[in-house]
Design a protein around this motif. Structure first.
Motif, PDB file in Angstrom:
ATOM      1  N   ILE A 312      51.648  66.267  19.788  1.00  0.00           N
ATOM      2  CA  ILE A 312      52.418  65.833  18.615  1.00  0.00           C
ATOM      3  C   ILE A 312      52.672  67.027  17.699  1.00  0.00           C
ATOM      4  O   ILE A 312      53.799  67.246  17.236  1.00  0.00           O
ATOM      5  CB  ILE A 312      51.666  64.721  17.850  1.00  0.00           C
ATOM      6  N   PHE A 315      55.249  69.366  19.397  1.00  0.00           N
ATOM      7  CA  PHE A 315      56.593  68.780  19.417  1.00  0.00           C
ATOM      8  C   PHE A 315      57.258  68.829  18.044  1.00  0.00           C
ATOM      9  O   PHE A 315      58.457  69.097  17.923  1.00  0.00           O
ATOM     10  CB  PHE A 315      56.524  67.321  19.883  1.00  0.00           C
ATOM     11  N   LEU A 316      56.464  68.549  17.002  1.00  0.00           N
ATOM     12  CA  LEU A 316      57.034  68.430  15.656  1.00  0.00           C
ATOM     13  C   LEU A 316      56.957  69.728  14.860  1.00  0.00           C
ATOM     14  O   LEU A 316      57.482  69.796  13.747  1.00  0.00           O
ATOM     15  CB  LEU A 316      56.318  67.317  14.887  1.00  0.00           C
ATOM     16  N   SER A 492      56.914  51.343  26.156  1.00  0.00           N
ATOM     17  CA  SER A 492      55.658  52.108  26.116  1.00  0.00           C
ATOM     18  C   SER A 492      54.537  51.352  26.809  1.00  0.00           C
ATOM     19  O   SER A 492      53.742  51.938  27.550  1.00  0.00           O
ATOM     20  CB  SER A 492      55.249  52.393  24.668  1.00  0.00           C
ATOM     21  N   TYR A 505      52.840  59.248  26.394  1.00  0.00           N
ATOM     22  CA  TYR A 505      53.296  59.725  25.088  1.00  0.00           C
ATOM     23  C   TYR A 505      54.405  60.767  25.233  1.00  0.00           C
ATOM     24  O   TYR A 505      55.418  60.712  24.529  1.00  0.00           O
ATOM     25  CB  TYR A 505      52.132  60.313  24.278  1.00  0.00           C
ATOM     26  N   ALA A 509      57.902  60.130  23.721  1.00  0.00           N
ATOM     27  CA  ALA A 509      58.235  61.001  22.594  1.00  0.00           C
ATOM     28  C   ALA A 509      59.511  61.787  22.882  1.00  0.00           C
ATOM     29  O   ALA A 509      60.296  62.084  21.975  1.00  0.00           O
ATOM     30  CB  ALA A 509      57.084  61.955  22.303  1.00  0.00           C
ATOM     31  N   SER A 510      59.723  62.123  24.159  1.00  0.00           N
ATOM     32  CA  SER A 510      60.924  62.871  24.536  1.00  0.00           C
ATOM     33  C   SER A 510      62.151  61.966  24.577  1.00  0.00           C
ATOM     34  O   SER A 510      63.249  62.369  24.181  1.00  0.00           O
ATOM     35  CB  SER A 510      60.721  63.522  25.908  1.00  0.00           C
ATOM     36  N   ALA A 513      61.439  58.543  20.788  1.00  0.00           N
ATOM     37  CA  ALA A 513      61.083  58.879  19.403  1.00  0.00           C
ATOM     38  C   ALA A 513      62.269  59.487  18.627  1.00  0.00           C
ATOM     39  O   ALA A 513      62.537  59.064  17.491  1.00  0.00           O
ATOM     40  CB  ALA A 513      59.879  59.816  19.366  1.00  0.00           C
ATOM     41  N   ALA A 529      58.956  62.070  11.022  1.00  0.00           N
ATOM     42  CA  ALA A 529      59.031  61.993  12.488  1.00  0.00           C
ATOM     43  C   ALA A 529      57.714  61.557  13.110  1.00  0.00           C
ATOM     44  O   ALA A 529      57.698  60.882  14.141  1.00  0.00           O
ATOM     45  CB  ALA A 529      59.463  63.346  13.052  1.00  0.00           C
ATOM     46  N   ILE A 530      56.605  61.906  12.482  1.00  0.00           N
ATOM     47  CA  ILE A 530      55.305  61.570  13.067  1.00  0.00           C
ATOM     48  C   ILE A 530      55.104  60.058  13.147  1.00  0.00           C
ATOM     49  O   ILE A 530      54.364  59.562  13.997  1.00  0.00           O
ATOM     50  CB  ILE A 530      54.159  62.242  12.281  1.00  0.00           C
ATOM     51  N   HIS A 533      56.489  59.075  16.451  1.00  0.00           N
ATOM     52  CA  HIS A 533      55.661  59.608  17.543  1.00  0.00           C
ATOM     53  C   HIS A 533      54.340  58.836  17.663  1.00  0.00           C
ATOM     54  O   HIS A 533      53.904  58.525  18.774  1.00  0.00           O
ATOM     55  CB  HIS A 533      55.398  61.098  17.313  1.00  0.00           C
ATOM     56  N   PHE A 537      52.829  56.366  20.741  1.00  0.00           N
ATOM     57  CA  PHE A 537      51.483  56.731  21.192  1.00  0.00           C
ATOM     58  C   PHE A 537      50.548  55.524  21.157  1.00  0.00           C
ATOM     59  O   PHE A 537      49.802  55.269  22.100  1.00  0.00           O
ATOM     60  CB  PHE A 537      50.951  57.863  20.307  1.00  0.00           C
TER      61      PHE A 537
END
Length: 707
Positions: A312, A315-316, A492, A505, A509-510, A513, A529-530, A533, A537
């Motif tokens: 995470i 990615f962010l 998910s 995830y 996430a790809s 999200a 954004a989290i 994500h 998750f």
């Protein structure tokens, strides 16, 4: 053997038997070969695993190029994958490594290490690949797919194949998802010879951070921390109503720090807790379900979060410590609520606590293993206060833990006034070697999963699939944010039935999200954004106890001698509380301690406004906990006493007041959102006194009947 029996320096035969049984259950569920010390395969695998751990520690001291690191990391992962995991789970393949297993392992190492060996040559001809480059890349992809099938099952390899097919067959796709397609040369280069695909961010995180934390957990376990946490949980909670189940929740939460696997967590703690829960009065399905719910939620717990925390952050583009801070309140609220659900179940069943003579002595147990807490707190201190990098903090914590492992046995011998033998002096070093070997073995599924998930990430960058998915999901949902979230949650859950949490995830996430963020913004919701994500998750984790596949439920059911489907269903009922949390922090990011975002770019962590006022943080935590307690009473049908249908729905009305104060304030035209908390608390107080009076009346009625 009593739960609290003092342990000699050498394992007793009974303890060794229990240890082997626990490992055998995990190995059977994960499909691993198991070799005894009399087999050369045991020593071969151990040497390779130890070498991998030493390499990962070395590159913290002497960093090397990140692409080369990823290549060597995957080489070790593929080599061990073919040596540990058989082609098929049949005696012929399980009993020994066949010649074709060694052949595939060798080819796997050759292809995975190709990027490291020829790094300089590849860097000098970017995009202008020679025939050998393409051949090794295509062969490497095939070998990786087979390694994934062996280690993780068919699901992730099939998903990767589907994306590879989509990359090549783009012009022949339906109009909505059509693209110009990629040649085999372009596909091979993009996926294997750059850092856009297999050797991309997910594998980089696995090589850079995750390995060290998994190694830290394995060393803690070999040092005896796992057993200490179980004993401590029973010492502190065993005497209370439903004590074994409450101890199971706490022990599994602690074990979640050590283990990134819900299956391993279930088996490790469940071996002790499930039989004791059954003895206390829980039905077999309930005992298994409590352990499953506790163990799957162990992956929510910072600082590791099943390895997803690091990905995470990567990615962010945010600090790893900020991921931990954001995840803190939802994780602990969820865990405390599970503890409360177990309490309600104990009330419903009229259970009592365990007898004092069956429990470890509190302070003696606490003091005996207090040194296990030192490296954990040291890790958190270096991460949260000193703000060291994740790799540096984990490395320093590992070094401190190794020192403690070396001195703990001689120190105990001195305190017990025993003679310090050669065996006692060397036992710490033996534990360190065992922990390093176990840590590398535990990393194989994560390394393979992150490499395969890189194919999905690479496909998105190669084909522009992200924009296509945006249009598809918007079309399916009609742009409705609630439908979008339910679609993401459902996908998910389904993917998580066949994928490990980390891989699930990465895929979600790809794929979804970014889509959730864009469509949320289009609907007027500016969220960090989290939140998106963590949303995917959480639902990926819930898949571990979702029937019909949930492997953690099968593990618990095996120990409880219960029906795995019933155990999974009961576990999911307990975990329903976790399923509402992602929706709550999506619409109220203050639960993630984020009060605002940059309207121009809500995905940029630099523009997020963090809540730092301690009073406000405590208020958010307490009100969220009360909201989760109310929801638990709604699902369990019990509070002070049994609730009727009206009381259950009154509890349900409390939930939005506690979790979504600003939305409720706007909906009810309240002058301040804090009034939403007050309304929720008043409703909670009213129903408490109603239940209290009802409980007294029932006791009087029962007493009159007895007379």
């Amino acid at each position: 053997m009593p739960l609290y029996e003092e342990k000699p320096h050498k394992l007793s035969e009974l303890e060794e038997e229990q240890l082997h049984e626990t490992e055998a259950v995990v190995n059977e569920l994960e499909g691993q070969r198991v070799f005894g010390a009399q087999h050369y395969e045991f020593w071969l695998i151990s040497v390779i695993a130890l070498s991998w751990s030493l390499f990962q520690l070395y590159i913290v001291i002497e960093p090397i190029n990140s692409t080369i690191t990823r290549s060597i990391h995957l080489s070790f992962g593929i080599l061990l994958a073919f040596l540990i995991y058989p082609m098929f789970r049949k005696p012929y393949f399980l009993q020994k490594i066949r010649w074709f297993g060694f052949t595939l392992a060798g080819v796997g190492v050759a292809t995975a290490s190709y990027v490291a060996v020829f790094y300089e040559d590849l860097a000098q001809r970017p995009g202008d690949y020679i025939g050998l480059d393409i051949f090794m890349a295509l062969l490497g992809i095939v070998i990786l797919l087979e390694a994934g099938r062996r280690v993780l099952g068919f699901a992730l390899s099939i998903i990767a194949i589907v994306f590879l097919a989509y990359d090549v067959l783009g012009p022949y796709m339906p109009e909505m998802i059509i693209h110009k397609g990629a040649s085999l040369n372009k596909l091979a280069g993009h996926m294997f010879l750059t850092t856009e695909g297999i050797f991309g961010v997910p594998l980089g995180v696995s090589a850079g951070f995750v390995f060290l934390f998994v190694l830290f957990g394995s060393l803690l376990d070999k040092a005896g921390a796992g057993e200490y946490f179980i004993n401590l949980a029973f010492a502190m909670l065993g005497k209370y109503r439903g004590g074994p189940a409450k101890a199971s929740v706490v022990a599994s939460g602690f074990t979640g720090i050590i283990s990134g696997s819900s299956i391993a967590n279930t088996v490790t703690t469940g071996t002790f807790t499930i039989p004791l829960m059954k003895k206390a009065g829980f039905r077999p399905e309930q005992a298994g379900a409590v352990e499953v719910a506790s163990s799957t939620n162990g992956q929510l717990m910072p600082p590791v979060m099943g390895a997803a925390a690091f990905i995470i952050a990567e990615f962010l583009g945010m600090a790893y410590t900020d991921v931990i801070i954001a995840a803190f309140i939802p994780a602990f609220v969820s865990y405390f609520a599970l503890f409360y659900i177990v309490h309600l179940e104990a009330l419903k069943l009229g259970l009592k606590g365990m007898d004092d003579e069956d429990l470890p002595p509190k302070w003696k147990t606490f003091i005996r293993g207090i040194h296990y807490l030192v490296p954990i707190f040291f890790l958190m201190y270096t991460l949260m206060v000193l703000r060291e990098s994740a790799a540096s903090a984990a490395f320093n914590a590992i070094m401190l833990l190794m020192l403690l492992m070396v001195v703990q046995h001689p120190f105990r011998a001195i305190l017990a006034k025993e003679k310090i033998t050669k065996e006692i002096l060397l036992s710490g070093f033996v534990d360190i070697l065992a922990g390093m070997i176990a840590g590398a073995k535990n990393m194989v599924p994560i390394a393979i999963a992150t490499a395969l998930a890189g194919i999905v990430v690479g496909s998105i960058t190669l084909t522009g699939l992200g924009q296509v998915l945006l249009e598809v999901i918007e079309s399916l949902s009609g742009g409705n944010i609630f439908i979008i979230l339910f679609l993401a949650a459902f996908v998910s859950l389904v993917l998580g039935m066949g994928l490990p949490t980390t891989a699930n995830y990465i895929v979600m996430a790809s794929l979804t999200a970014p889509v959730i963020l864009i469509l949320a913004q289009d609907n007027g919701f500016l969220i960090p954004a989290i939140a998106a994500h963590l949303f995917v998750f959480y639902f990926g984790i819930l898949a571990d106890d979702t029937p019909p596949v949930g492997l953690a439920a099968y593990a618990a059911a095996g120990i409880a001698k219960a029906d795995p489907i019933k155990t999974g269903i009961q576990g999911f009922k307990y975990d329903i509380r976790t399923a509402i949390l992602p929706f709550m922090f999506f619409f109220n990011p203050e639960l993630l301690l984020i009060s605002g975002v940059d309207a121009m770019n809500p995905a940029d962590p630099k523009g997020w406004i963090w809540i730092t006022n301690p009073v406000e943080i405590v208020m958010i935590f307490v009100t969220a906990f009360i909201g989760m307690v109310a929801f638990s009473c709604f699902t369990q049908g019990y509070f002070v006493t049994k609730t009727n249908i009206i009381e259950r729905f009154i509890f349900l009305t409390i939930v939005p007041f506690m979790f979504l104060p600003k939305i409720m304030a706007e909906y009810l035209s309240l002058p301040d959102h804090h009034l939403s908390y007050l309304i929720g608390l008043l409703i909670f107080a009213v129903i408490y006194f109603m239940q209290k009076a009802k409980g007294k009346a029932e006791k009087v009625s029962t007493a009159e009947v007895n007379l």
